[in-house]
Design an enzyme around this catalytic site. Structure first.
Site, PDB file in Angstrom:
ATOM      1  N   SER A 170       0.596  -1.278  -0.113  1.00 31.57           N
ATOM      2  CA  SER A 170      -0.051  -0.295  -0.316  1.00 31.57           C
ATOM      3  C   SER A 170       0.956   1.531  -0.351  1.00 31.57           C
ATOM      4  O   SER A 170       2.136   1.160   0.962  1.00 31.57           O
ATOM      5  CB  SER A 170      -0.664   0.190   1.189  1.00 31.57           C
ATOM      6  OG  SER A 170      -1.840  -0.672   1.074  1.00 31.57           O
TER       7      SER A 170
ATOM      8  N   HIS B  50      -3.240   1.074  -5.147  1.00 30.86           N
ATOM      9  CA  HIS B  50      -3.090  -0.773  -5.686  1.00 30.86           C
ATOM     10  C   HIS B  50      -2.891  -0.170  -6.995  1.00 30.86           C
ATOM     11  O   HIS B  50      -4.217  -0.023  -7.110  1.00 30.86           O
ATOM     12  CB  HIS B  50      -3.280  -1.862  -4.998  1.00 30.86           C
ATOM     13  CG  HIS B  50      -2.842  -2.471  -3.419  1.00 30.86           C
ATOM     14  ND1 HIS B  50      -2.247  -2.565  -3.245  1.00 30.86           N
ATOM     15  CD2 HIS B  50      -3.099  -1.627  -2.659  1.00 30.86           C
ATOM     16  CE1 HIS B  50      -1.697  -2.873  -2.496  1.00 30.86           C
ATOM     17  NE2 HIS B  50      -2.132  -1.962  -1.230  1.00 30.86           N
TER      18      HIS B  50
ATOM     19  N   HIS C  49      -5.720  -9.175  -2.742  1.00 30.23           N
ATOM     20  CA  HIS C  49      -6.142  -9.438  -1.665  1.00 30.23           C
ATOM     21  C   HIS C  49      -7.217 -10.230  -1.619  1.00 30.23           C
ATOM     22  O   HIS C  49      -7.819 -10.138  -2.280  1.00 30.23           O
ATOM     23  CB  HIS C  49      -6.113  -7.918  -0.743  1.00 30.23           C
ATOM     24  CG  HIS C  49      -4.947  -7.074  -0.508  1.00 30.23           C
ATOM     25  ND1 HIS C  49      -5.422  -6.059  -1.283  1.00 30.23           N
ATOM     26  CD2 HIS C  49      -4.512  -6.557   0.391  1.00 30.23           C
ATOM     27  CE1 HIS C  49      -3.711  -5.433  -1.399  1.00 30.23           C
ATOM     28  NE2 HIS C  49      -3.062  -5.577  -0.252  1.00 30.23           N
TER      29      HIS C  49
ATOM     30  N   TYR D 199      -9.546  -9.880   0.637  1.00 30.78           N
ATOM     31  CA  TYR D 199     -10.628  -8.757   1.268  1.00 30.78           C
ATOM     32  C   TYR D 199     -10.951  -8.357  -0.117  1.00 30.78           C
ATOM     33  O   TYR D 199     -12.178  -7.492   0.111  1.00 30.78           O
ATOM     34  CB  TYR D 199     -10.526  -7.713   2.693  1.00 30.78           C
ATOM     35  CG  TYR D 199      -9.286  -7.101   1.636  1.00 30.78           C
ATOM     36  CD1 TYR D 199      -9.547  -5.729   0.651  1.00 30.78           C
ATOM     37  CD2 TYR D 199      -8.206  -6.603   2.225  1.00 30.78           C
ATOM     38  CE1 TYR D 199      -8.722  -4.465   0.351  1.00 30.78           C
ATOM     39  CE2 TYR D 199      -7.442  -5.714   1.854  1.00 30.78           C
ATOM     40  CZ  TYR D 199      -7.646  -5.139   0.578  1.00 30.78           C
ATOM     41  OH  TYR D 199      -6.107  -3.839   0.552  1.00 30.78           O
ATOM     42  N   GLU D 200     -10.203  -8.072  -1.422  1.00 27.89           N
ATOM     43  CA  GLU D 200     -11.207  -7.842  -2.265  1.00 27.89           C
ATOM     44  C   GLU D 200     -11.810  -8.817  -2.876  1.00 27.89           C
ATOM     45  O   GLU D 200     -12.715  -8.686  -4.252  1.00 27.89           O
ATOM     46  CB  GLU D 200     -10.452  -7.740  -3.529  1.00 27.89           C
ATOM     47  CG  GLU D 200      -9.187  -6.695  -3.362  1.00 27.89           C
ATOM     48  CD  GLU D 200      -7.934  -6.153  -4.325  1.00 27.89           C
ATOM     49  OE1 GLU D 200      -8.106  -5.365  -5.605  1.00 27.89           O
ATOM     50  OE2 GLU D 200      -6.965  -6.379  -3.566  1.00 27.89           O
TER      51      GLU D 200
ATOM     52  N   ALA E 113       2.184  -2.298   4.055  1.00 32.62           N
ATOM     53  CA  ALA E 113       2.154  -1.918   5.219  1.00 32.62           C
ATOM     54  C   ALA E 113       1.297  -2.509   6.394  1.00 32.62           C
ATOM     55  O   ALA E 113       0.744  -3.186   5.903  1.00 32.62           O
ATOM     56  CB  ALA E 113       0.953  -0.601   4.633  1.00 32.62           C
TER      57      ALA E 113
ATOM     58  N   MET F  80      -2.767  -7.347   6.547  1.00 32.90           N
ATOM     59  CA  MET F  80      -3.594  -7.411   5.064  1.00 32.90           C
ATOM     60  C   MET F  80      -3.081  -8.406   3.731  1.00 32.90           C
ATOM     61  O   MET F  80      -3.176  -8.963   2.749  1.00 32.90           O
ATOM     62  CB  MET F  80      -4.716  -7.343   4.580  1.00 32.90           C
ATOM     63  CG  MET F  80      -5.650  -6.190   6.143  1.00 32.90           C
ATOM     64  SD  MET F  80      -6.446  -4.972   5.760  1.00 32.90           S
ATOM     65  CE  MET F  80      -7.003  -4.416   6.996  1.00 32.90           C
ATOM     66  N   SER F  81      -2.062  -8.714   3.934  1.00 31.10           N
ATOM     67  CA  SER F  81      -1.062  -9.589   2.417  1.00 31.10           C
ATOM     68  C   SER F  81      -0.022 -10.235   2.954  1.00 31.10           C
ATOM     69  O   SER F  81       0.220 -10.413   3.963  1.00 31.10           O
ATOM     70  CB  SER F  81      -0.587  -8.731   2.257  1.00 31.10           C
ATOM     71  OG  SER F  81       0.080  -8.015   2.451  1.00 31.10           O
TER      72      SER F  81
ATOM     73  N   ASN G 292       0.682   2.883  11.144  1.00 32.81           N
ATOM     74  CA  ASN G 292      -0.448   3.165  12.449  1.00 32.81           C
ATOM     75  C   ASN G 292       0.121   1.932  13.076  1.00 32.81           C
ATOM     76  O   ASN G 292       0.783   0.953  13.636  1.00 32.81           O
ATOM     77  CB  ASN G 292      -1.653   3.067  12.200  1.00 32.81           C
ATOM     78  CG  ASN G 292      -1.293   1.303  11.060  1.00 32.81           C
ATOM     79  OD1 ASN G 292      -1.844   0.989  10.965  1.00 32.81           O
ATOM     80  ND2 ASN G 292      -2.303   0.542  12.592  1.00 32.81           N
TER      81      ASN G 292
ATOM     82  N   HIS H 229      -7.611   3.781   6.341  1.00 33.70           N
ATOM     83  CA  HIS H 229      -6.624   3.300   5.576  1.00 33.70           C
ATOM     84  C   HIS H 229      -6.279   4.706   5.003  1.00 33.70           C
ATOM     85  O   HIS H 229      -5.202   4.634   4.453  1.00 33.70           O
ATOM     86  CB  HIS H 229      -7.785   3.284   4.051  1.00 33.70           C
ATOM     87  CG  HIS H 229      -6.834   2.426   3.066  1.00 33.70           C
ATOM     88  ND1 HIS H 229      -5.443   1.850   3.057  1.00 33.70           N
ATOM     89  CD2 HIS H 229      -7.168   3.121   1.286  1.00 33.70           C
ATOM     90  CE1 HIS H 229      -5.263   1.682   2.065  1.00 33.70           C
ATOM     91  NE2 HIS H 229      -5.836   2.049   0.965  1.00 33.70           N
TER      92      HIS H 229
HETATM   93  N1  HPA Z   1      -4.126  -4.102  10.641  1.00 35.04           N
HETATM   94  C1  HPA Z   1      -4.360  -4.337   9.557  1.00 35.04           C
HETATM   95  N2  HPA Z   1      -3.900  -4.451   8.055  1.00 35.04           N
HETATM   96  C2  HPA Z   1      -2.651  -2.898   8.631  1.00 35.04           C
HETATM   97  C3  HPA Z   1      -2.844  -2.447   9.279  1.00 35.04           C
HETATM   98  C4  HPA Z   1      -3.917  -2.545  10.766  1.00 35.04           C
HETATM   99  O1  HPA Z   1      -3.483  -1.981  11.736  1.00 35.04           O
HETATM  100  N3  HPA Z   1      -2.182  -1.173   9.484  1.00 35.04           N
HETATM  101  C5  HPA Z   1      -2.132  -1.333   7.824  1.00 35.04           C
HETATM  102  N4  HPA Z   1      -2.778  -2.382   7.660  1.00 35.04           N
END
Ligand code: HPA
Length: 304
Positions: free
Chosen positions: A35, A66, A88, A90-91, A118, A221-222, A245, A259
């Site tokens: 990301s 992306h 991903h 989730y897509e 990320a 998530m990857s 984060n 996001h």
């Molecule tokens: N959680 C899951 N996936 C992420 C996060 C998170 O806090 N930050 C960036 N991708």
């Protein structure tokens, strides 16, 4: 659960042949840009770029940040292929589709996969903007039955039961840490454990506490699914996370993650991740994609 439907070996070969017919570049290194980390792909010299939508069988990227291009080019004089945008779960994609490009890479002659992502920090010692060299992962989806290798094993690529105890190449991790020190990055480059979840929601407080208790330093998530498929077919793997984060483990916390915040930190710190990865690529031996002395060929084959 229904048995997994999968792309056949022939599908992977068709895609690889399509690409091989359209570029004379023959990279040994593949890089996946996470990301907001697309600028890494933009920095390649002598680029030849293919839209995912034009490549046979390739899924499409549907997420902001992306981009959806496969870019061949040179980084520090070494031929590489970069995924600018990844897929991903989730897509809506099954994991065998998410990881399809990895098998195509194998058929292109790739020997090493470099993954970036990320991630949110679970460990209190991590700060926003830190970089983490991935030492190991927790494939939470895999542990609960959602594994990209589920279904009939494609023997050409690798064994039914691949080992994962040495998934992230120790020598390249050492090289990356030395490189981080040389660049003056030591204060914000860590090494730790990445946990893959499905998303798309960020974690609840109880989930964050659980993942931390399980031994994860960061969550995203990857990556883990791609790494499983890469190790299955004998690719060496190096992974880098950008901490965008902190994942709250506190019910009284005021802030929550979004996001746009993740993309904003990526933009600000991506240049450092890019520099570290570029320098690591530059330090790899050009003939073997290894670092320092040559590896015995077999030690990285088939997940051994
Ligand atoms: N959680 C899951 N996936 C992420 C996060 C998170 O806090 N930050 C960036 N991708």
């Amino acid at each position: 659960m229904q048995p997994a439907e999968k792309f056949s070996f022939e599908c992977c070969q068709e895609t690889a042949d399509w690409l091989l017919a359209r570029t004379t570049q023959r990279p040994r290194i593949a890089i996946i840009c996470g990301s907001g980390l697309g600028p890494l792909a933009d920095s390649l010299k002598n680029q030849e770029s293919f839209k995912y939508t034009d490549i046979p069988h390739f899924p499409r990227s549907t997420v902001a940040g992306h981009d959806g291009h496969l870019i061949f080019g040179e980084l520090k004089g070494k031929q590489c292929v970069c995924m600018k945008g990844r897929f991903h779960m989730y897509e809506g994609y099954p994991l065998w589709k998410v990881t399809f490009p990895i098998r195509v890479f194998k058929l292109l002659g790739i020997e090493m996969l470099m993954v970036t992502n990320a991630a949110g920090a679970l460990s209190d010692s991590y700060n926003i903007g830190d970089l983490m060299i991935i030492q190991d992962h927790i494939n939470l989806l895999g542990l609960t039955g959602e594994n990209p290798l589920r279904g009939p094993n494609e023997e050409w690529f690798g064994p039914r039961f691949p080992a994962l105890s040495d998934a992230y190449d120790r020598k390249i991790r050492t090289l990356a840490m030395e490189t981080a020190r040389r660049l003056g990055y030591a204060s914000f480059v860590k090494e730790g454990v990445y946990c893959m979840v499905a998303g798309p929601n960020f974690e609840s407080v109880a989930e964050a506490r659980l993942l931390h208790l399980l031994g994860a330093d960061v969550v995203g998530m990857s990556t883990a699914a791609e790494v499983v498929v890469a190790r299955h077919c004998g690719l060496r793997v190096f992974g880098l996370s950008l901490i965008t984060n902190k994942v709250t483990k506190d019910y009284d916390a005021k802030e929550s993650v979004d996001h746009h915040g993740v993309l904003e930190v990526s933009r600000r710190r991506a240049s450092m991740l890019q520099m570290l990865l570029t320098e690591v690529v530059g330090s790899l031996d050009s003939d073997t994609s290894s670092c320092g002395q040559k590896e015995t060929e077999t030690s990285y084959q088939n997940g051994a």
